[in-house]
Design a protein around this motif. Structure first.
Motif, PDB file in Angstrom:
ATOM      1  N   GLY A 103       0.830  -1.196   0.000  1.00  0.00           N
ATOM      2  CA  GLY A 103       0.000   0.000   0.000  1.00  0.00           C
ATOM      3  C   GLY A 103       0.861   1.240   0.000  1.00  0.00           C
ATOM      4  N   ASP A 104       0.525   2.189   0.872  1.00  0.00           N
ATOM      5  CA  ASP A 104       1.376   3.370   1.034  1.00  0.00           C
ATOM      6  C   ASP A 104       2.729   2.950   1.596  1.00  0.00           C
ATOM      7  OD1 ASP A 104      -0.578   5.170   0.119  1.00  0.00           O
ATOM      8  OD2 ASP A 104      -1.545   5.169   2.084  1.00  0.00           O
ATOM      9  N   SER A 105       2.714   1.834   2.299  1.00  0.00           N
ATOM     10  CA  SER A 105       3.957   1.221   2.776  1.00  0.00           C
ATOM     11  C   SER A 105       3.878  -0.259   2.410  1.00  0.00           C
ATOM     12  CB  SER A 105       4.105   1.422   4.287  1.00  0.00           C
ATOM     13  OG  SER A 105       3.051   0.782   4.977  1.00  0.00           O
ATOM     14  N   TYR A 106       4.797  -1.062   2.894  1.00  0.00           N
ATOM     15  CA  TYR A 106       4.829  -2.475   2.510  1.00  0.00           C
ATOM     16  C   TYR A 106       3.593  -3.254   2.965  1.00  0.00           C
ATOM     17  CZ  TYR A 106       9.733  -2.137   1.087  1.00  0.00           C
ATOM     18  OH  TYR A 106      10.898  -1.815   0.446  1.00  0.00           O
ATOM     19  N   THR A 107       3.084  -2.937   4.163  1.00  0.00           N
ATOM     20  CA  THR A 107       2.049  -3.769   4.773  1.00  0.00           C
ATOM     21  C   THR A 107       0.671  -3.124   4.668  1.00  0.00           C
ATOM     22  OG1 THR A 107       2.369  -2.781   6.961  1.00  0.00           O
ATOM     23  CG2 THR A 107       3.730  -4.687   6.403  1.00  0.00           C
ATOM     24  N   ARG A 108      -0.357  -3.923   5.009  1.00  0.00           N
ATOM     25  CA  ARG A 108      -1.737  -3.450   4.979  1.00  0.00           C
ATOM     26  C   ARG A 108      -2.522  -4.156   6.080  1.00  0.00           C
ATOM     27  NH1 ARG A 108      -4.731  -5.074   0.005  1.00  0.00           N
ATOM     28  NH2 ARG A 108      -5.796  -3.072   0.146  1.00  0.00           N
ATOM     29  N   ARG A 109      -3.481  -3.438   6.648  1.00  0.00           N
ATOM     30  CA  ARG A 109      -4.391  -4.084   7.600  1.00  0.00           C
ATOM     31  C   ARG A 109      -5.200  -5.179   6.900  1.00  0.00           C
ATOM     32  NH1 ARG A 109      -9.064  -1.473  11.548  1.00  0.00           N
ATOM     33  NH2 ARG A 109     -10.427  -3.288  11.533  1.00  0.00           N
ATOM     34  N   VAL A 168      -2.546 -13.492  -1.116  1.00  0.00           N
ATOM     35  CA  VAL A 168      -1.605 -13.578  -2.235  1.00  0.00           C
ATOM     36  C   VAL A 168      -0.683 -12.366  -2.128  1.00  0.00           C
ATOM     37  CG1 VAL A 168      -1.316 -13.620  -4.739  1.00  0.00           C
ATOM     38  CG2 VAL A 168      -3.327 -14.709  -3.683  1.00  0.00           C
ATOM     39  N   PHE A 169       0.600 -12.608  -1.904  1.00  0.00           N
ATOM     40  CA  PHE A 169       1.564 -11.525  -1.717  1.00  0.00           C
ATOM     41  C   PHE A 169       2.421 -11.348  -2.966  1.00  0.00           C
ATOM     42  CE2 PHE A 169       0.989 -13.137   2.737  1.00  0.00           C
ATOM     43  CZ  PHE A 169       0.292 -12.032   3.208  1.00  0.00           C
ATOM     44  N   PHE A 170       2.914 -10.111  -3.131  1.00  0.00           N
ATOM     45  CA  PHE A 170       3.727  -9.773  -4.298  1.00  0.00           C
ATOM     46  C   PHE A 170       5.116  -9.259  -3.901  1.00  0.00           C
ATOM     47  CE2 PHE A 170      -0.725  -9.420  -5.285  1.00  0.00           C
ATOM     48  CZ  PHE A 170      -0.846 -10.052  -6.510  1.00  0.00           C
ATOM     49  N   HIS A 171       5.298  -9.022  -2.600  1.00  0.00           N
ATOM     50  CA  HIS A 171       6.587  -8.542  -2.095  1.00  0.00           C
ATOM     51  C   HIS A 171       6.829  -9.182  -0.727  1.00  0.00           C
ATOM     52  CE1 HIS A 171       9.794  -5.919  -0.680  1.00  0.00           C
ATOM     53  NE2 HIS A 171       9.874  -5.383  -1.886  1.00  0.00           N
ATOM     54  N   PRO A 172       8.040  -9.689  -0.467  1.00  0.00           N
ATOM     55  CA  PRO A 172       8.302 -10.344   0.828  1.00  0.00           C
ATOM     56  C   PRO A 172       8.152  -9.407   2.019  1.00  0.00           C
ATOM     57  CG  PRO A 172      10.336 -10.088  -0.450  1.00  0.00           C
ATOM     58  CD  PRO A 172       9.200  -9.766  -1.378  1.00  0.00           C
ATOM     59  N   GLY A 173       8.309  -8.077   1.763  1.00  0.00           N
ATOM     60  CA  GLY A 173       8.194  -7.117   2.857  1.00  0.00           C
ATOM     61  C   GLY A 173       6.778  -6.874   3.317  1.00  0.00           C
ATOM     62  N   THR A 174       5.804  -7.424   2.603  1.00  0.00           N
ATOM     63  CA  THR A 174       4.406  -7.234   2.992  1.00  0.00           C
ATOM     64  C   THR A 174       4.020  -8.111   4.174  1.00  0.00           C
ATOM     65  OG1 THR A 174       3.845  -6.658   0.711  1.00  0.00           O
ATOM     66  CG2 THR A 174       2.020  -7.265   2.138  1.00  0.00           C
ATOM     67  N   ALA A 175       4.655  -9.273   4.304  1.00  0.00           N
ATOM     68  CA  ALA A 175       4.338 -10.164   5.428  1.00  0.00           C
ATOM     69  C   ALA A 175       5.505 -11.038   5.848  1.00  0.00           C
ATOM     70  CB  ALA A 175       3.135 -11.043   5.080  1.00  0.00           C
ATOM     71  N   TYR A 176       6.177 -11.675   4.889  1.00  0.00           N
ATOM     72  CA  TYR A 176       7.169 -12.707   5.215  1.00  0.00           C
ATOM     73  C   TYR A 176       8.323 -12.196   6.074  1.00  0.00           C
ATOM     74  CZ  TYR A 176       4.748 -14.994   1.304  1.00  0.00           C
ATOM     75  OH  TYR A 176       3.804 -15.530   0.462  1.00  0.00           O
ATOM     76  N   SER A 177       8.800 -11.007   5.791  1.00  0.00           N
ATOM     77  CA  SER A 177       9.910 -10.464   6.575  1.00  0.00           C
ATOM     78  C   SER A 177       9.423  -9.601   7.735  1.00  0.00           C
ATOM     79  CB  SER A 177      10.833  -9.631   5.672  1.00  0.00           C
ATOM     80  OG  SER A 177      10.135  -8.532   5.119  1.00  0.00           O
ATOM     81  N   GLN A 178       8.121  -9.588   7.961  1.00  0.00           N
ATOM     82  CA  GLN A 178       7.546  -8.713   8.987  1.00  0.00           C
ATOM     83  C   GLN A 178       7.089  -9.481  10.237  1.00  0.00           C
ATOM     84  OE1 GLN A 178       7.146  -5.341   9.045  1.00  0.00           O
ATOM     85  NE2 GLN A 178       7.898  -4.856   6.998  1.00  0.00           N
ATOM     86  N   TYR A 179       6.044 -10.289  10.087  1.00  0.00           N
ATOM     87  CA  TYR A 179       5.331 -10.826  11.257  1.00  0.00           C
ATOM     88  C   TYR A 179       5.869 -12.198  11.648  1.00  0.00           C
ATOM     89  CZ  TYR A 179       2.516  -7.003   9.571  1.00  0.00           C
ATOM     90  OH  TYR A 179       2.114  -5.758   9.134  1.00  0.00           O
ATOM     91  N   LYS A 180       7.134 -12.228  12.032  1.00  0.00           N
ATOM     92  CA  LYS A 180       7.833 -13.499  12.254  1.00  0.00           C
ATOM     93  C   LYS A 180       7.358 -14.229  13.511  1.00  0.00           C
ATOM     94  CE  LYS A 180      11.943 -11.967   9.746  1.00  0.00           C
ATOM     95  NZ  LYS A 180      13.392 -11.718   9.775  1.00  0.00           N
ATOM     96  N   TRP A 181       6.760 -13.524  14.440  1.00  0.00           N
ATOM     97  CA  TRP A 181       6.247 -14.165  15.654  1.00  0.00           C
ATOM     98  C   TRP A 181       4.832 -14.688  15.461  1.00  0.00           C
ATOM     99  CZ3 TRP A 181       7.780  -9.304  18.936  1.00  0.00           C
ATOM    100  CH2 TRP A 181       9.177  -9.275  19.092  1.00  0.00           C
ATOM    101  N   HIS A 182       4.167 -14.276  14.404  1.00  0.00           N
ATOM    102  CA  HIS A 182       2.739 -14.556  14.273  1.00  0.00           C
ATOM    103  C   HIS A 182       2.363 -15.400  13.056  1.00  0.00           C
ATOM    104  CE1 HIS A 182       2.951 -11.048  16.943  1.00  0.00           C
ATOM    105  NE2 HIS A 182       1.793 -11.455  17.425  1.00  0.00           N
ATOM    106  N   LEU A 183       3.190 -15.396  12.023  1.00  0.00           N
ATOM    107  CA  LEU A 183       2.877 -16.144  10.809  1.00  0.00           C
ATOM    108  C   LEU A 183       3.864 -17.294  10.626  1.00  0.00           C
ATOM    109  CD1 LEU A 183       2.093 -13.205   8.337  1.00  0.00           C
ATOM    110  CD2 LEU A 183       0.491 -14.523   9.752  1.00  0.00           C
ATOM    111  N   PRO A 184       3.454 -18.379   9.973  1.00  0.00           N
ATOM    112  CA  PRO A 184       4.340 -19.545   9.793  1.00  0.00           C
ATOM    113  C   PRO A 184       5.600 -19.207   8.998  1.00  0.00           C
ATOM    114  CG  PRO A 184       2.055 -20.105   9.277  1.00  0.00           C
ATOM    115  CD  PRO A 184       2.105 -18.613   9.434  1.00  0.00           C
ATOM    116  N   LYS A 185       6.688 -19.873   9.335  1.00  0.00           N
ATOM    117  CA  LYS A 185       7.938 -19.668   8.601  1.00  0.00           C
ATOM    118  C   LYS A 185       7.822 -20.187   7.166  1.00  0.00           C
ATOM    119  CE  LYS A 185      11.004 -19.813  12.631  1.00  0.00           C
ATOM    120  NZ  LYS A 185      12.132 -20.529  13.298  1.00  0.00           N
ATOM    121  N   THR A 186       7.102 -21.269   7.002  1.00  0.00           N
ATOM    122  CA  THR A 186       6.905 -21.835   5.662  1.00  0.00           C
ATOM    123  C   THR A 186       5.741 -21.109   5.000  1.00  0.00           C
ATOM    124  OG1 THR A 186       7.647 -23.983   6.492  1.00  0.00           O
ATOM    125  CG2 THR A 186       6.557 -23.940   4.340  1.00  0.00           C
ATOM    126  N   ARG A 187       6.055 -20.171   4.135  1.00  0.00           N
ATOM    127  CA  ARG A 187       5.020 -19.282   3.605  1.00  0.00           C
ATOM    128  C   ARG A 187       4.037 -19.993   2.690  1.00  0.00           C
ATOM    129  NH1 ARG A 187       9.332 -15.573   0.246  1.00  0.00           N
ATOM    130  NH2 ARG A 187       9.580 -16.888  -1.602  1.00  0.00           N
TER     131      ARG A 187
END
Length: 475
Positions: free
Chosen positions: A335-341, A354-373
């Motif tokens: 969005g205006d930044s990498y992530t979105r609500r 469906v993600f298009f950039h790793p900075g939207t979720a994969y490199s962000q929410y490491k405590w909350h989302l699975p490591k295996t994307r």
């Protein structure tokens, strides 16, 4: 005349009393006791931490001056929703959860009385109220593994982000660290055991140059601030920022409400293959939103919800959840930044992101989302969309049905981990987003503490006492 045997009996009673006292003393050494006062303050007596369930988990809440938090709540009319000039007062209700959504407005989309019109910028208020009910609070900062700084710094900076006077933008951050460094808790680890929370992205506090062309304040570039950790809805690449989920509108107060919601969306019929909820970014040449919208509009399998100003009601939780509940996949470009609500709204609806950039979720929410994307999401690289090398519809149609079902089930399992339970309730069988964030920051601080014990410098911007004397001279 004293009867025979009385002296002997008294002697036995004395020894018995001594024996009982000795046993009680041993018990005191073996156990730890924690007392909670009516106002939730915790007082701890501990002579053997091995039996203390809060050992390594105690948190001390710094008692900040009124101007850093409560002032902003009581003067909510001065806070706005960014470019939308409507004030934030309605969202302060229910401990920051916002106005409750009534049953008659559910329209079969929502369940139970656990839904609120929650504003994402209220995360710091929600987190603070959750923290007040944390089971391992202590009034003794020497026992604390971490120091929580309940500054509503995101709400505060929102007043000044569009102000041209950079000194004004930076003033509250300077005032906060100036106050903190004078406290005895700070000097134990020079702030390395302190953390705070922001409902805004961390980049709002990382202005690199004193130039009006640059956005935000420079709070996170102050050496004192750099010693602290920040939990924010989006982290920067600096290693003392940590991303935690945006708040959604679902705030369960008991386990049964989560089970009920998971059951509903698990059996939900989904009309559309994929959906995109958002607005184009024509002013941003790097944005792929225009091409995504074009592909969505050109597909009979896609539902597009236009969130442009004056468009559909994208801030209405019922409308948002209705769209996601009817879709198998949701497109989540930056969005205006990498992530979105929207990421978390879609997961809440059992919709596979469906993600298009790793900075939207994969490199962000490491405590909350699975490591295996691949367990819970689909990844399509930005360049593939930009260069028209990919047809999103065809990519999604090629995914086997059994894989879709497995991904959706993984998404449904994620729901408790990405929502903030009502501070007034209690979950017994689930850890929510707050629990995982607190566990993560406690582990992070313990790692820093262990590194410092070994005489190493876990440097991210370490500021020592001489720096404070230089920066905050008495004048």
């Amino acid at each position: 005349m004293e009867k025979p045997g009385r002296s002997y009996n008294n002697h036995n009673q004395l020894w018995f009393a001594i024996l009982i006292s000795f046993i009680l003393l041993l018990l005191c050494f073996h156990y730890s006791y924690t007392f909670r006062s009516p106002n939730n303050n915790v007082f701890t007596f501990s002579l053997n931490n091995n039996t203390d369930s809060c050992n390594g988990r105690y948190v001390y809440i710094q008692n900040l001056p009124f101007r850093f938090n409560q002032f902003l709540l009581q003067n909510c009319h001065i806070l706005t929703r960014g470019t939308d000039k409507s004030n934030m007062c309605p969202y302060m209700k229910n401990l920051g959860l916002g106005p409750e959504i009534k049953n008659q407005n559910f329209n079969g989309v929502l369940l139970s009385n656990t839904w609120y019109a929650t504003n994402q910028f209220l995360l710091e208020v929600i987190f603070h109220n959750k923290m007040k009910n944390y089971e391992c609070l202590t009034n003794d900062s020497s026992l604390a593994s971490a120091i929580f700084v309940p500054s509503y710094i995101g709400l505060d900076i929102s007043r000044f982000l569009w102000v041209s006077n950079l000194t004004v933008r930076d003033s509250s951050g300077f005032e906060l660290v100036e106050w903190l460094v004078k406290k005895p808790e700070w000097k134990r680890m020079w702030g390395r055991d302190h953390f705070l929370v922001s409902g805004r992205i961390s980049w709002d506090f990382r202005r690199q140059f004193d130039d009006l062309a640059y956005w935000g304040s420079k709070f996170r570039f102050l050496p004192e601030s750099m010693n602290m950790s920040m939990l924010a809805v989006e982290a920067s690449s600096w290693n003392n920022d940590y991303a935690i989920p945006y708040p959604t509108s679902f705030h369960p107060s008991m386990d049964g409400e989560i089970y009920q919601w998971q059951s509903k969306i698990r059996h939900q019929k989904r009309e559309f293959l994929f959906t995109f909820t958002g607005a184009p970014r024509p002013e941003n040449e790097e944005s792929i939103r225009g091409k995504i919208i074009e592909q969505c509009r050109g597909s009979s399998f896609c539902k597009f919800i236009d969130c442009s100003y004056g468009g559909e009601k994208c801030d209405d939780p019922v409308n948002v959840m209705k769209v996601f509940e009817n879709s198998v996949f949701s497109l989540q470009p930056s969005g205006d930044s990498y992530t979105r609500r929207s990421i978390f709204d879609s997961i809440l609806a059992g919709c596979i992101p469906v993600f298009f950039h790793p900075g939207t979720a994969y490199s962000q929410y490491k405590w909350h989302l699975p490591k295996t994307r691949t367990k819970y999401s689909v990844y399509i690289p930005v360049k593939d969309v930009k260069e028209w090398n990919v047809d999103i519809e065809k990519v999604l149609l090629r995914i086997p049905e059994k894989d879709v079902i497995a991904m959706r089930e993984e998404v449904i399992k994620l729901i408790p981990k990405i929502v903030y339970a009502d501070p007034r309730g209690k979950l017994d069988n689930f850890e929510d987003a707050f629990d995982l964030a607190l566990k993560g920051i406690l582990e992070r601080i313990e790692n820093v503490r262990e590194t410092m014990r070994k005489g190493k410098d876990p440097s991210v911007g370490f500021a020592d006492e001489d720096h404070y004397k230089y920066t905050f001279s008495d004048n």
